[in-house]
Design a protein around this motif. Structure first.
Motif, PDB file in Angstrom:
ATOM      1  N   LEU A 138      52.879  39.048  38.900  1.00 45.34           N
ATOM      2  CA  LEU A 138      51.467  38.855  38.544  1.00 45.34           C
ATOM      3  C   LEU A 138      50.549  39.458  39.602  1.00 45.34           C
ATOM      4  O   LEU A 138      50.860  39.410  40.808  1.00 45.34           O
ATOM      5  CB  LEU A 138      51.161  37.355  38.410  1.00 45.34           C
ATOM      6  N   PRO A 139      49.377  40.023  39.192  1.00 53.00           N
ATOM      7  CA  PRO A 139      48.413  40.547  40.178  1.00 53.00           C
ATOM      8  C   PRO A 139      47.567  39.441  40.798  1.00 53.00           C
ATOM      9  O   PRO A 139      46.706  39.714  41.632  1.00 53.00           O
ATOM     10  CB  PRO A 139      47.546  41.493  39.327  1.00 53.00           C
ATOM     11  N   SER A 140      47.790  38.188  40.390  1.00 57.12           N
ATOM     12  CA  SER A 140      47.012  37.061  40.898  1.00 57.12           C
ATOM     13  C   SER A 140      47.751  36.377  42.045  1.00 57.12           C
ATOM     14  O   SER A 140      48.968  36.535  42.230  1.00 57.12           O
ATOM     15  CB  SER A 140      46.762  36.034  39.781  1.00 57.12           C
TER      16      SER A 140
ATOM     17  N   GLU B 158      52.159  38.275  45.775  1.00 54.34           N
ATOM     18  CA  GLU B 158      50.791  38.760  45.958  1.00 54.34           C
ATOM     19  C   GLU B 158      50.090  38.003  47.070  1.00 54.34           C
ATOM     20  O   GLU B 158      49.413  38.593  47.913  1.00 54.34           O
ATOM     21  CB  GLU B 158      50.020  38.621  44.643  1.00 54.34           C
TER      22      GLU B 158
ATOM     23  N   THR C 167      37.683  24.680  39.510  1.00 50.21           N
ATOM     24  CA  THR C 167      37.560  26.069  39.977  1.00 50.21           C
ATOM     25  C   THR C 167      36.752  26.109  41.269  1.00 50.21           C
ATOM     26  O   THR C 167      35.958  25.215  41.559  1.00 50.21           O
ATOM     27  CB  THR C 167      36.874  26.954  38.926  1.00 50.21           C
TER      28      THR C 167
ATOM     29  N   PHE D 176      37.527  35.726  45.696  1.00 53.06           N
ATOM     30  CA  PHE D 176      38.492  35.213  44.734  1.00 53.06           C
ATOM     31  C   PHE D 176      37.883  34.035  43.982  1.00 53.06           C
ATOM     32  O   PHE D 176      37.087  33.272  44.545  1.00 53.06           O
ATOM     33  CB  PHE D 176      39.787  34.751  45.426  1.00 53.06           C
TER      34      PHE D 176
ATOM     35  N   GLU E  95      39.397  30.770  42.045  1.00 51.47           N
ATOM     36  CA  GLU E  95      40.665  30.058  41.915  1.00 51.47           C
ATOM     37  C   GLU E  95      40.525  28.930  40.892  1.00 51.47           C
ATOM     38  O   GLU E  95      39.491  28.256  40.826  1.00 51.47           O
ATOM     39  CB  GLU E  95      41.100  29.486  43.261  1.00 51.47           C
TER      40      GLU E  95
ATOM     41  N   SER F 283      45.893  29.200  41.077  1.00 49.15           N
ATOM     42  CA  SER F 283      45.997  30.604  40.683  1.00 49.15           C
ATOM     43  C   SER F 283      44.642  31.257  40.952  1.00 49.15           C
ATOM     44  O   SER F 283      43.615  30.808  40.435  1.00 49.15           O
ATOM     45  CB  SER F 283      46.365  30.715  39.202  1.00 49.15           C
TER      46      SER F 283
ATOM     47  N   HIS G 127      42.185  34.848  41.324  1.00 52.25           N
ATOM     48  CA  HIS G 127      42.014  36.237  40.879  1.00 52.25           C
ATOM     49  C   HIS G 127      40.955  36.920  41.747  1.00 52.25           C
ATOM     50  O   HIS G 127      39.928  36.317  42.085  1.00 52.25           O
ATOM     51  CB  HIS G 127      41.584  36.279  39.407  1.00 52.25           C
ATOM     52  N   ASP G 128      41.213  38.163  42.078  1.00 49.08           N
ATOM     53  CA  ASP G 128      40.276  38.950  42.893  1.00 49.08           C
ATOM     54  C   ASP G 128      39.049  39.318  42.043  1.00 49.08           C
ATOM     55  O   ASP G 128      39.159  39.982  41.017  1.00 49.08           O
ATOM     56  CB  ASP G 128      40.969  40.217  43.391  1.00 49.08           C
ATOM     57  N   ILE G 129      37.864  38.870  42.480  1.00 49.60           N
ATOM     58  CA  ILE G 129      36.616  39.159  41.768  1.00 49.60           C
ATOM     59  C   ILE G 129      35.648  39.916  42.667  1.00 49.60           C
ATOM     60  O   ILE G 129      34.434  39.851  42.483  1.00 49.60           O
ATOM     61  CB  ILE G 129      35.961  37.863  41.254  1.00 49.60           C
TER      62      ILE G 129
END
Length: 427
Positions: A45-47, A65, A115, A130, A132, A151, A153-155
């Motif tokens: 996963l890219p996360s 990652e 989140t 990120f 999460e 989890s 994710h790059d934002i």
């Protein structure tokens, strides 16, 4: 017979035991393969994915990652980068936000996710953003610790775009609030989509009250019709245009120069018309004043020219002369008569010499103007001496039957002056 059955049963039992052993081996293999598959999936996963023991602040698992970001080895029971379960790469201003987020996850009885957004320093030294999402997993079956699955994710790219949009909105807000011009946008029906402080001031209404209103309903009928027509023309043409409009204020009307332009959506369709209106009332007034000054200057110049081309010269006390040169039209004939009569009155002249030697053409109308000037001077008690009469002029005067009684005629200006000075000696 019984011995044979016993042997057969033992053989069958032995076969069954071997089959069971084979099945157990196969199940073990499948279980081993099953245990590795989720880890391989999470590593792909890219996360960023991790499992955290909330009570001990210990990472139970993190994927490849996250390991690459932290510069650590990953996997099950990978250990903890820090005792509190936080990476030293997290931005100091975001640590409190992460702790509060984990507390919310831990307090969730229903397993509802929470989140948080935070920054982590990347390997290039820059901050990466990120978002999460975490959820409580329950307690560790081998201990008292509560666990959570996170989890992230790059934002960073999204945050960059948000910052760009915020700057753009800040710039737009600055122009809207502080420009002295009126700025407005309306849709196809004329509903207000955007207004600035100048618009609020003009309508004496707040932005909340104005947005969504049809602007044509707020304006006097003439102005509404003019502005509606200009907006529709821009929407149809699909290109900017400029027009002037008059708006009425308590202290009087003002003229605005409005630059209108189409506003398009992502598909390129026009959905609104924007307008920037600049008050040009002072410029218009200054322009009118300049035009009036120019008109007065032209009149003064014309008067000066008329004086130069129709001079009245005092020759001696009581004697004046007016040499006339060039063409004589009705306007100049009127100027000759006015100058002559005003000069006679001012100089108290008893003899006025009209020299027409330099007149190019004399028709009946011009000849009649000379006769009229002589008669008018006679009413003031002044004798008119007409000099420089050419044969063509004499013929014109004869043909028209001009009454020259009371008018002295001489062939040249010199003879006219001599006559006038001789008459003056007899006074």
């Amino acid at each position: 017979m019984d011995a044979q059955k016993t042997v057969a049963l033992e053989a069958e039992l032995d076969a069954l035991q071997k089959e069971v052993q084979h099945l157990r081996s196969r199940v073990a293999e499948l279980e081993a393969a099953g245990r590795g598959a989720p880890e391989r999936l999470l590593d792909a996963l890219p996360s960023l994915v991790y499992v955290l023991d909330l009570d001990e602040g210990r990472y139970v698992y993190w994927n490849r990652e996250l390991a690459d970001l932290l510069g650590e080895g990953g996997g099950a029971a990978a250990g903890s980068p820090r005792g509190d379960g936080l990476s030293p790469l997290v931005h100091p201003d975001d640590i409190g936000r992460i702790e509060e987020y984990r507390a919310r996850v831990a307090a969730s009885e229903s397993g509802e996710p929470a989140t948080v957004e935070y920054r982590v320093r990347g390997r290039d030294g820059g901050w990466r953003w990120f978002v999460e999402r975490g959820v409580a997993l329950g307690r560790d079956p081998e201990g008292p610790g509560r666990r959570m699955l996170g989890s992230a994710h790059d934002i960073t790219a999204r945050k960059h775009m948000e910052q760009v949009l915020e700057r753009s909105e800040s710039l737009l807000h600055g122009f809207l609030e502080y420009t002295p011009s009126m700025m407005v946008a309306v849709d196809a029906a004329g509903r207000l989509l955007l207004v600035n402080r100048e618009i609020e001031s003009y309508y004496k209404m707040s932005r909340e009250e104005l947005l969504g209103r049809v602007v044509y309903d707020l304006l006097p009928a003439p102005a509404a019709a003019s502005i509606r027509k200009a907006n529709e023309e821009v929407a149809v043409a699909g290109r900017p245009a400029a027009s002037e409009h008059v708006l009425f204020f308590p202290n009087g009307p003002r003229t605005y120069l409005s630059t209108k332009f189409p506003i398009r959506d992502a598909e390129g369709e026009i959905y609104a018309v924007g307008t920037i209106s600049v008050d040009i009332s002072r410029a218009k007034q200054a322009e009118a004043e300049r035009a009036e000054m120019q008109r007065q200057l032209i009149e003064m110049q014309q008067a000066t020219i008329q004086e130069l081309i129709t001079p009245l010269l005092p020759l001696a006390p009581g004697v004046v002369a007016m040499p006339i040169v060039g063409s004589v039209d009705p306007a100049r004939a009127e100027q000759i008569l006015t100058t002559l009569l005003e000069g006679i009155a001012a100089q108290q002249a008893r003899i006025a010499i009209l020299d027409i030697t330099g007149v190019k053409v004399v028709d009946e109308r011009v000849a009649q103007s000379f006769v009229d000037a002589a008669r008018a001077a006679g009413l003031l008690g002044t004798r008119v001496v007409l000099t420089g009469i050419k044969p063509q002029i004499a013929q014109t005067l004869t043909t028209m039957g001009a009454d020259l009684s009371g008018i002295v005629t001489k062939g040249t200006l010199e003879s006219g002056i001599a006559y006038a000075l001789g008459r003056r000696l007899r006074w």
